[in-house]
Design an enzyme around this catalytic site. Structure first.
Site, short mmCIF file in Angstrom:
data_model
loop_
_atom_site.label_atom_id
_atom_site.label_comp_id
_atom_site.label_asym_id
_atom_site.label_seq_id
_atom_site.Cartn_x
_atom_site.Cartn_y
_atom_site.Cartn_z
N ARG A 63 28.25 19.44 28.49
CA ARG A 63 27.90 19.06 27.12
C ARG A 63 29.14 18.63 26.33
NH1 ARG A 63 26.05 22.80 22.27
NH2 ARG A 63 24.95 21.27 20.98
N HIS A 67 29.69 15.28 24.01
CA HIS A 67 30.09 15.30 22.60
C HIS A 67 31.41 14.57 22.40
CE1 HIS A 67 27.38 18.64 20.79
NE2 HIS A 67 26.74 17.97 21.73
N ASN A 94 28.84 20.50 12.71
CA ASN A 94 27.63 21.25 13.06
C ASN A 94 27.33 21.30 14.56
OD1 ASN A 94 26.86 22.10 10.53
ND2 ASN A 94 25.94 20.13 10.04
N HIS A 194 19.68 18.52 30.35
CA HIS A 194 19.03 19.72 29.83
C HIS A 194 18.27 20.49 30.92
CE1 HIS A 194 19.22 18.27 25.36
NE2 HIS A 194 20.41 18.55 25.86
#
Ligand code: HEM
Ligand code: NAG
Ligand code: NAG
Ligand code: NAG
Ligand code: NAG
Ligand code: NAG
Ligand code: NAG
Ligand code: NAG
Ligand code: NAG
Length: 329
Positions: A63, A67, A94, A194
């Site tokens: 992940r 990002h 966030n 996922h």
């Protein structure tokens, strides 16, 4: 005649010039083969040794690569710590509140620096570590061409606006990915990440408790699954600490479970469920579910390689950071 020759030579120069330029702009497999021949092996050995004992770290490392690439390209801007001069780096944004593995990247970097100081970028270390960590848990292998350079800028508000959120609908996801040069096929394939990892209840609890602000549930989610999550996992609406497997039962295995769940209306996020609301995207999901696992793994690998090229800095742009958390002074 002479003129023709000159112009031919000129043409050749132009062609080679363009090729040279293209190479300087691009990444290449084994970029460190001469400058730090052991780099990739040091990284993969370190990852193998440690992820075997801590397999739950593979998913956050994957992940992190995503990002990183979605904000200012794959340039390790995700790793920069806030300072008094800039206390609002991407890390403070966030989407990063639930990111893990920063200290792991620091340790990989330290192992590489011990061999060849100042040669291997943090951006390449993120990309290689993510690939190798997924390999340790039996996931797919993809090529990671290297030569990325580290960025100098990291900004919270960019992380907040450029990383897609779990409440995104299909068209917002499509736009977000298109902004990074990725298409709907890439969106569906990369969302397949996922199939591993976990989520905090807070990333989807509105779907269980207060979907439209009237204390209601999300009608697009299987009501039996909602009841189960409320009973066993996210027992209160304001739970911020409990984690839930995103592909229950096989959250450490790269399989087709994620896509099968989507077709059963059991995607955890609205952004997961959204992938079944568009016909092209849904057809691709159905086709993946009906194909051998190998097909998903191969296509996922190609999409990862594509993601790893987003807006990379190469040649002399950016820098090779000494400490991944700090821009060189
Ligand atoms: C399509 C848009 C995407 C959205 C909206 C999204 C959103 C999220 C959210 C909200 C979480 C859970 C965070 C938490 O509550 O702890 C998560 C976890 C995760 N995401 Fe995504 N994601 C997307 C795409 C991707 C992509 C492209 C990748 C990698 C290629 C990825 C890899 C992961 C992984 C591996 C986890 C589990 C992390 C862990 O176990 O700690 N996601 N994502
Ligand atoms: C960066 O911040 C992390 C906490 O987020 C901390 O553990 C680490 O020591 C910091 N690194 C530097 C070089 O300041
Ligand atoms: C961050 O910096 C701003 C000014 O740039 C300041 O007002 C704020 O208090 C700082 N926050 C922290 C947590 O240091
Ligand atoms: C961060 O990015 C936002 C939006 O692009 C910009 O308005 C802001 O000035 C930037 N902050 C810093 C510290 O560069
Ligand atoms: C998707 O979300 C965006 C942003 O919230 C919104 O503007 C748009 O109308 C939504 N599209 C659909 C089809 O619901
Ligand atoms: C998306 O791009 C890939 C190549 O990167 C291509 O193979 C695929 O067909 C494209 N998908 C769509 C829907 O355009
Ligand atoms: C549900 O959402 C509404 C509107 O945002 C809010 O007023 C209400 O307090 C929420 N209820 C719960 C139980 O969180
Ligand atoms: C969460 O909600 C419960 C009521 O359902 C309340 O008693 C509790 O104080 C809330 N906790 C927080 C951290 O807001
Ligand atoms: C790793 C990291 O820097 N996490 C930060 C994410 O954002 C929250 C809130 O701004 C910080 O408290 C965390 O330290």
């Amino acid at each position: 005649m002479e003129k023709a020759m000159t112009s031919k030579c000129f043409m050749i120069l132009v062609v080679f010039g363009v090729l040279g330029y293209a190479k300087a702009q691009g990444l290449e497999l084994g970029f460190y083969d001469t400058s730090c021949p052991k780099a990739e092996k040091i990284i993969s050995d370190f990852v193998k040794e440690h992820i075997r004992n801590a397999p739950s770290l593979a998913s956050p490392l994957l992940r992190m690569h995503f990002h990183d690439c979605f904000v200012r390209g794959c340039d390790a801007s995700i790793l920069i710590n806030s300072t008094s001069a800039n206390n609002n780096t991407e890390k403070a944004g966030n989407p990063n509140k639930t990111l893990r593995g920063f200290d792991f990247i620091d340790r990989v970097k330290a192992a590489v620096e011990a061999e060849c100081p100042g040669v291997v970028s943090c951006a390449d270390i993120i990309a290689l570590t993510a690939r190798d960590a997924v390999g340790v848990i039996g996931g797919p292998f993809w090529n990671v061409p290297t030569g990325r350079r580290d960025g100098l800028i990291s900004n919270t508000s960019e992380a907040n606006t450029q990383i897609p959120g779990p409440t995104f609908n299909f068209s917002s996801l499509q736009t977000s990915f298109a902004n990074k040069g990725l298409n709907v096929t890439d969106l569906v394939l990369l969302s397949g990440a996922h199939t591993i990892g976990v989520s905090h209840c807070s990333s989807f609890s509105k779907r269980l408790y207060n979907f439209t602000g009237k204390g209601d549930e999300d009608p697009s989610m299987d009501s039996f699954y909602i009841a189960n999550l409320k009973k066993l996992k996210c027992t209160v609406a304001n739970d911020t600490t409990t984690i839930v497997e995103m592909d229950p039962g096989s959250f450490r295995t790269f399989d087709l479970g994620y896509y099968k769940n989507l077709l059963k209306r059991r995607g955890l996020f609205q952004s997961d469920a959204a992938l079944t609301t568009n016909s092209a995207s849904k057809n691709l999901i159905v086709s993946l579910v009906n194909s051998p696992l190998e097909k998903f793994l191969q296509e996922f690998s190609l999409a990862m390689e594509k993601m790893g090229r987003i807006q990379v800095k190469t040649g002399s742009s950016g820098e090779i950071r000494k400490n991944c958390a700090v821009v060189n002074s």
